[in-house]
Design an enzyme around this catalytic site. Structure first.
Site, PDB file in Angstrom:
ATOM      1  N   LYS C  86       0.826  -1.207   0.000  1.00 40.72           N
ATOM      2  CA  LYS C  86       0.000   0.000   0.000  1.00 40.72           C
ATOM      3  C   LYS C  86       0.863   1.260   0.000  1.00 40.72           C
ATOM      4  O   LYS C  86       0.478   2.287  -0.556  1.00 40.72           O
ATOM      5  CB  LYS C  86      -0.920   0.003   1.218  1.00 40.72           C
ATOM      6  CG  LYS C  86      -1.924  -1.149   1.233  1.00 40.72           C
ATOM      7  CD  LYS C  86      -3.081  -0.924   0.288  1.00 40.72           C
ATOM      8  CE  LYS C  86      -4.010  -2.130   0.210  1.00 40.72           C
ATOM      9  NZ  LYS C  86      -4.974  -2.042  -0.890  1.00 40.72           N
ATOM     10  N   GLU C 108     -10.306   5.836   2.263  1.00 37.04           N
ATOM     11  CA  GLU C 108     -11.079   4.740   2.827  1.00 37.04           C
ATOM     12  C   GLU C 108     -10.080   3.680   3.273  1.00 37.04           C
ATOM     13  O   GLU C 108      -8.957   3.636   2.789  1.00 37.04           O
ATOM     14  CB  GLU C 108     -11.996   4.131   1.756  1.00 37.04           C
ATOM     15  CG  GLU C 108     -11.336   3.040   0.885  1.00 37.04           C
ATOM     16  CD  GLU C 108     -10.243   3.557  -0.054  1.00 37.04           C
ATOM     17  OE1 GLU C 108     -10.119   4.800  -0.206  1.00 37.04           O
ATOM     18  OE2 GLU C 108      -9.500   2.735  -0.626  1.00 37.04           O
ATOM     19  N   SER C 377       2.073  -9.451  -0.500  1.00 32.38           N
ATOM     20  CA  SER C 377       1.680  -8.036  -0.478  1.00 32.38           C
ATOM     21  C   SER C 377       1.912  -7.366   0.866  1.00 32.38           C
ATOM     22  O   SER C 377       2.084  -6.158   0.929  1.00 32.38           O
ATOM     23  CB  SER C 377       0.211  -7.905  -0.874  1.00 32.38           C
ATOM     24  OG  SER C 377      -0.591  -8.750  -0.068  1.00 32.38           O
TER      25      SER C 377
HETATM   26  C1  LIG Z   1      -1.572  -6.831   2.748  1.00 29.67           C
HETATM   27  C2  LIG Z   1      -2.652  -6.607   1.750  1.00 29.67           C
HETATM   28  N1  LIG Z   1      -2.666  -7.344   0.648  1.00 29.67           N
HETATM   29  C3  LIG Z   1      -3.625  -7.192  -0.277  1.00 29.67           C
HETATM   30  C4  LIG Z   1      -4.645  -6.292  -0.109  1.00 29.67           C
HETATM   31  C5  LIG Z   1      -5.708  -6.223  -1.158  1.00 29.67           C
HETATM   32  O1  LIG Z   1      -5.644  -5.055  -1.920  1.00 29.67           O
HETATM   33  P1  LIG Z   1      -5.142  -5.087  -3.419  1.00 29.67           P
HETATM   34  O2  LIG Z   1      -5.873  -6.191  -4.112  1.00 29.67           O
HETATM   35  O3  LIG Z   1      -5.485  -3.736  -3.923  1.00 29.67           O
HETATM   36  O4  LIG Z   1      -3.681  -5.337  -3.430  1.00 29.67           O
HETATM   37  C6  LIG Z   1      -4.666  -5.481   1.033  1.00 29.67           C
HETATM   38  C7  LIG Z   1      -5.727  -4.477   1.260  1.00 29.67           C
HETATM   39  O5  LIG Z   1      -5.891  -3.925   2.309  1.00 29.67           O
HETATM   40  C8  LIG Z   1      -3.643  -5.650   1.984  1.00 29.67           C
HETATM   41  O6  LIG Z   1      -3.621  -4.921   3.107  1.00 29.67           O
END
Ligand SMILES: Cc1ncc(COP(=O)(O)O)c(C=O)c1O
Ligand SMILES: Cc1ncc(COP(=O)(O)O)c(C=O)c1O
Lengths: 410, 254, 410, 254
Positions: C86, C108, C377
């Site tokens: 993020k 948000e 992520s």
């Molecule tokens: C660690 C993490 N991975 C994935 C996501 C999913 O979001 P996105 O699909 O936009 O990567 C989030 C959303 O809060 C997140 O905190």
């Protein structure tokens, strides 16, 4: 270095005979690794592919402006895998363990950071892992205990003594004197019997090597001062080693002032007058002890600084006046933490925040052309229970109360 | 008479000697007095008195707890020395101090030797002081005629044992196994090999400690060692049955 | 791209007239930044000095051995400042906000990660900050709320609708239509009206650019498959962009299977048959909605995947069969999480663990010479309450019960 | 007769027209019937009927809640259309649909227009459908003779307003201020400038909505706008005092 394993009058290896061979073997493995030209590059490779090294040196422009003096730079050990500088030491020792062919590691932990880092390393290297942790710290640092267990480690609460870090160290030694054949004790800081201080300092020197290069690139010259918090002293030694040979760089170690040095409830061994020379936990250094030589209870809001001893290397640098020592109180720490979060969006660990306190005291009187570095040894997420407590956050309390009731009803 | 000679003389008359251990100030100095009286009356040959230390790294849970309880009860080093003086004056057998190095260091090593000599202490057992770190200690031991008890471990090589024997005096404390005090030891084939190694490395009498708690244990040492050391067992006994149980227990050991 | 802001039939900007000028301005600022040769280097500088970029690509040797098929590599977005990808998006938008001269940001947040990242960015750039968060998420993610507040943000619990992410988005728009003159809305994922998907994808492309370079260096050639979890789709788009033009690299998006697609309690918009085309929250994509077009409640153990919509860019790549979509159930996620912790000493966020699930399913049947990349992520520390719940950890429960009683007694 | 002409005719007779708003299915279709009857009986000139949507992004808390409550109560699009058919048949004034684009999209935009035309709906207000996204919508509006109501905002430039006027029909909905429905609007100097700008940009009648809730508000629009839109206020009124309160309230507005 003077006599083997000594720094001035400090250090040594005050170990039971049963560990004599173990230490010889460890010393040998360490010397071999250190003189193996492939070892350090292997270590660097591991740290840059498994952790996030080099960690950045962040220019804290807002804090610099706020204090209006020296340019403030923050060395970001919080961005290491597992969230603190502890990873540097632990991964290095992991490589040594592999070389020695041992299959199990043990460690003490106070704040739990070193325990999590060791459990992590053990998972990565496929070692069995037992972590000793004072019962009081187990209670204070439950999130870290949870992660250690999930990482596959066995966490053993230590119920003797003050039930904190020093007792965990004793207990780890008690394990080791039984298990040394297949077990390595991953000492968590630059303390303990030789060769631990030297070894841990060597692995942590990665911080200072990077920081020196980075500040030269960012600021064009050396910093005027470098600040680091001092529990056992590993993060401080780590960054200080980048500047030890530069007499123009002043090095400042910040200990836990707890409720104030005058209250006796603190962990300042070198700042203030409460420490005295002693021999315990396998090495000679300045300890917080009574006139009989019994170790005293210490206090700090930061579990990782709440320790009776300190690195023998730092005792030497203190005695030689190469490193200046000060202490930060719990209260000052919370204020520095709050300011740093607001101004820079950075959440230092409670331990690290001690270094911020002192840097903030000194920055305004320094000149604008000067730079200072704060070693941010770890991130504060791990401290949420303590920090929320300290800030008496009502929504947090309510959240925990509700959660507790829900669990109790289950 | 030197401690070594005393032990050789005693050994000439007995199949094996007994050394017992206790922690000064635990559960109280009062009980220490009674326990020592029972030990001496029942034929113990020498006694190691442990001065409590807050970080007894080489001790198992029972002795660890005794150390910490003694300190919590307010036992000061000074009090331990006072009791020791009283004890050595009252009983004819040799007494030793067992403690960790910080107790000597903080007291002043030379001053501590002087005091111990004045009291009539015959030897020091300091488990966290290897000879490499004990230059001053060994010199003072010689000066004051207090035996610096060297420690062998199953992990010690024969070479190392020979080195340790050199500065050693009185006897050698052979740790029976890896680990800390208080757990049971198996007196098996490996143990026999170990004792043979110890014997080859030194002429000093050999004491064996760690995990000895019964007549059977003591018997199995006969022929292999000169001294059987009873440590944790008597502390447990006093904890559970009071000091009066010590005499009969000792009497039954050999 | 087809019609401006469209990806195939997906995307667009379905915005109230009052925001028309705001979006024009934003689009212009974005286009200018993108064509300014100094902007991306400035962004890289920020990300490498404030966060820890490039984040490592870790070779997971133990997991690779365990499954005995493809070599498994993990892209470590968890090592970013604030613990997730993020940060990439948020810091990039922060630079844009500075260019636009605005003084306040709103966002948000679902899991709280984007909220913490935005609050962090706001602190760093000196912006005022308001975060909208569904009341239910506020309750579930209290630690993140605590940090947002400490970082200086105002967190507003949203009590409308399902009280989760989509409602927080609506509420953020409601703020924005009032405050657009001085306020920028930091959309947290590759969703929302044009130019958000394009902009967020651009900032997140830093992941894929690095990963491509890194896998070539580590493995010698391109990976056979790349796995990423898909909430809004920003981390997935981030890494996929490194390989979109390489038809030999298969891209797999993993959605939240919740209690199982067949139960209806999930958040799989593209995997399975429950999603359908719709227009909401300012853009056209595949939504989980009923036959009237009312949005449905979704479920996932991972708050960050618990969302009704999905990136229009991904809907297009799905329709064009460039990205394959699957779903992982809550139960599978916990098992993958546990295995990853034990084998590699790495704690993925619950969201990220979805990608691990699918990679683990496919790795064994792949050949040993092939490599796959999992985009990690974020880190799982933030999820301790959820993970400890899921594992029904008794010591953790007791800890919370005791802590709750202690607070209640205060 | 086209909506615009109807409005011009009405306006010739009144200083200002009144348009009211309600959410279909909230609090119930039963109450909707009663509220509309009261509105028509008390001289309202046209009515926008909002088909509830789960994500009413441009609406403030009161209308938002009404949308969600209607859906929770089980109001389906089909039910809304049925009620609308009944209403348009029962009352002589023009009715419009207000809703978000997904409702049309999911129903099928063409099908929705066909249905609305059959019912006799005179215009559509779709706040999340700018003309750039509305090609199909605008074509269908022309085809079915349903006025696509364009929206002006204080942030719209004059150039933008002229562009919006082109595809627009019926009237222009001028959002009185930044923000969502339901909050009070200040009819100050800035507002006057804004309305002048709107007037210059189009010949279509101007409706002003957002925050209008009293005779004073309505009065202050006279001369600046053609239609005053009453939204949130009547919903609150029904919530607090029931449908019977609507008639007297409307009667008192002008
Ligand atoms: C660690 C993490 N991975 C994935 C996501 C999913 O979001 P996105 O699909 O936009 O990567 C989030 C959303 O809060 C997140 O905190
Ligand atoms: C984040 C952090 N900083 C500092 C310390 C203190 O240790 P040292 O002085 O060895 O760096 C600890 C110990 O747990 C720690 O976790």
């Amino acid at each position: 270095m003077d006599k083997k394993g000594y720094y001035g009058q400090w250090g040594g290896a005050f170990i039971p005979e049963v560990l004599y061979e173990t230490f010889r073997e460890l010393g040998r493995a360490f010397e071999e690794a250190r003189s193996d030209p492939d070892f350090w590059p292997e270590y660097l490779r591991l740290m840059s592919s498994y952790s996030c090294r080099p960690t950045p040196l962040t220019h804290a422009a807002n804090l610099s402006d706020h204090f209006g003096g020296a340019g403030i730079y923050i060395k970001r050990e919080d961005l290491n895998h597992t969230g603190a500088h502890k990873a540097n030491n632990v991964m290095g020792q992991g490589l040594l363990v592999k070389r020695m062919g041992k299959k199990r590691v043990i460690a003490e932990t106070g704040a739990g950071q070193h325990g999590v880092a060791t459990a992590t390393m053990a998972a990565k290297f496929g070692f069995a892992c037992t972590i000793y942790m004072g019962e009081e710290d187990v209670a204070r640092q439950r999130p870290n205990v949870f992660w250690m267990e999930k990482l596959g480690a066995t966490v053993i609460p230590v119920t003797s003594g003050s039930r904190t870090l020093k007792d965990a160290i004793n207990e780890a030694f008690r394990d080791w004197v039984t298990s040394m054949d297949d077990t390595h004790y991953v000492m968590g800081t630059v303390c303990g019997p030789h060769p631990f201080p030297e070894m841990v300092a060597w692995f942590q020197s990665i911080i200072g090597r990077e920081a020196r290069r980075q500040i030269l690139a960012a600021h064009g010259r050396l910093p005027a001062r470098v600040f680091a918090c001092v529990g056992g002293g590993s993060n401080a030694m780590g960054i200080f080693q980048g500047f030890l040979d530069d007499p123009e760089v002043e090095l400042i170690g910040v200990e836990a002032g707890g409720h104030g040095i005058e209250t006796g409830q603190h962990a300042a061994r070198l700042a203030g007058d409460d420490g005295s020379a002693g021999v315990a936990q396998g090495y000679k250094t300045m300890f917080l002890q009574d006139s009989d030589g019994q170790m005293r209870d210490t206090h700090s809001v930061a579990a990782g600084l709440d320790y009776v001893g300190v690195s023998p290397i730092l005792s030497d640098l203190w005695e030689k006046k190469r490193v200046r020592f000060t202490a930060a109180t719990d209260r000052e720490v919370m204020a520095a933490l709050e300011l740093t979060m607001r101004k820079e969006g950075i959440i230092p660990a409670l331990e690290s925040a001690h270094a911020f306190v002192q840097a903030f005291k000194e920055a305004p009187a320094m000149s604008r052309g000067e730079a200072l570095i704060i070693n941010m040894s770890g991130r504060g997420d791990k401290d949420i229970f303590t920090i929320a407590d300290a800030f008496k956050d009502p929504s947090w309390k309510q959240f925990i109360i509700d959660k507790g009731r829900q669990y109790a009803a289950d | 008479m030197q401690l070594t000679e005393y032990l050789r003389e005693q050994k000439a008359e007995k199949k094996i000697l007994l050394m017992t251990h206790l922690v000064l100030g635990y559960p109280s100095f009062e009980v220490n007095r009674e326990v020592i009286r029972q030990m001496v009356d029942n034929g113990v040959d020498l006694i190691e008195m442990q001065i409590p230390f807050s970080e007894p790294m080489a001790d198992g849970p029972v002795i660890l707890k005794a150390n910490q309880a003694a300190i919590e009860n307010g036992a000061k080093v000074r009090d331990c020395l006072d009791l020791a003086a009283e004890i050595t004056a009252a009983h004819p057998i040799p007494f030793l101090f067992m403690t960790y190095y910080n107790i000597l260091f903080k007291y002043g090593v030379a001053k501590f030797f002087r005091k111990a000599a004045a009291i009539g202490i015959r030897g020091f057992i300091v488990p966290d002081l290897p000879p490499e770190e004990g230059e001053e200690f060994l010199a003072l031991a010689k000066e004051y005629g207090i035996a610096p008890i060297m420690i062998y471990a199953p992990t010690s090589t024969e070479k190392r044992m020979r080195e340790l024997a050199k500065p050693g005096d009185g006897f050698i404390y052979c740790v029976a196994r890896r680990g800390v005090t208080g757990r049971k030891t198996e007196f098996d084939r490996d143990f026999g090999d170990y004792m043979a190694r110890c014997r080859r490395a030194t002429d000093l009498p050999l004491a064996v400690g760690f995990g000895i708690g019964s007549r059977q244990d003591v018997d199995s040492l006969i022929g292999q060692a000169d001294i059987a050391v009873i440590g944790t067992k008597t502390i447990r006994l006093v904890d559970e049955q009071g000091p009066a149980a010590v005499g009969p227990f000792i009497a039954g050991l050999r």
